[in-house]
Write an enzyme that holds these catalytic residues in place. Structure first.
Site, PDB file in Angstrom:
ATOM      1  N   HIS A  57       0.858  -1.191   0.000  1.00 31.70           N
ATOM      2  CA  HIS A  57       0.000   0.000   0.000  1.00 31.70           C
ATOM      3  C   HIS A  57       0.891   1.237   0.000  1.00 31.70           C
ATOM      4  CE1 HIS A  57       1.139  -0.551   4.206  1.00 31.70           C
ATOM      5  NE2 HIS A  57       1.040   0.774   4.294  1.00 31.70           N
ATOM      6  N   HIS A 141       5.580   5.924  -0.932  1.00 36.12           N
ATOM      7  CA  HIS A 141       6.336   4.725  -1.296  1.00 36.12           C
ATOM      8  C   HIS A 141       5.515   3.486  -0.983  1.00 36.12           C
ATOM      9  CE1 HIS A 141       6.944   5.192   3.017  1.00 36.12           C
ATOM     10  NE2 HIS A 141       7.115   3.875   3.047  1.00 36.12           N
TER      11      HIS A 141
END
Length: 199
Positions: A57, A141
């Site tokens: 995620h 990220h």
């Protein structure tokens, strides 16, 4: 907390223990095809605890351990951001956090004004809901592995030897409120609530 019912004592576990409180954060899910492509980077790095692809995620805002009432207020506050405009995300490179003592390997997100706007909106509504400001700079990220005892040299070698990173692009259809009860990180993560993004 003890709840009486049917003439017997039974324990209501919802908030009976401190560690039962959900650890919440908002984020974007990674589509299955993108997650599969990222999972091909796994292996060959000593000290790596690889994240399961279904738990990949992009965190928008870490909220932390909260009680049920705060969790409800957070979920209601995020409703204001439903139907924000949809946008594309591009993963372009591998990177690490931790400098000389690497602690995480990640796939980095290309800078995006739309993503930064959405994250800033999360920050605003959650502060209005009473949460303290996020102290860390937003660095979007996807964490691929948590690292322990991995040297900076091993990390540099791994990135150098990894196949060329072909950029991966996707357009999330929603953002979600995730929960986790794992204090170490890495999942499993549960979707508590989802909020659509407008096409």
């Amino acid at each position: 907390m003890i709840v009486l019912g049917s003439g017997q004592n039974r324990v209501d576990h919802r908030l009976a223990r401190e560690d039962a409180m959900p650890r919440l954060f908002t984020g974007l899910e990674i589509p299955q095809d993108v997650a599969f492509a990222l999972s091909l980077k796994r292996g060959g790095l000593s000290g790596a605890r690889w994240i399961d692809p279904e738990n990949y995620h992009i965190t928008l805002r870490f909220i932390g351990d909260v009680d049920g009432q705060t969790a409800d207020e957070v979920a209601d506050s995020l409703d204001r951001l439903a139907n924000s405009l949809r946008f594309s995300i591009r993963l372009t490179h591998l990177g690490t956090f931790g400098g000389d003592k690497p602690r995480a390997l990640f796939a980095g997100v290309e800078p995006s004004e739309a993503l930064s706007r959405l994250q800033a909106a999360h920050e605003r509504v959650l502060q209005r809901a009473g949460l303290p400001p996020e102290g860390r700079k937003f660095v979007p990220h996807v964490t691929l592995a948590r690292l322990r005892g991995t040297s900076a040299e091993d990390m540099a070698r791994f990135i150098a030897e990894a196949a060329r990173f072909e950029p991966l692009t996707f357009a999330p259809a929603r953002f979600v409120l995730f929960s986790s009860r794992d204090s170490v990180g890495g999942g499993p993560y549960l979707v508590e609530q989802s909020y659509p993004l407008a096409a």
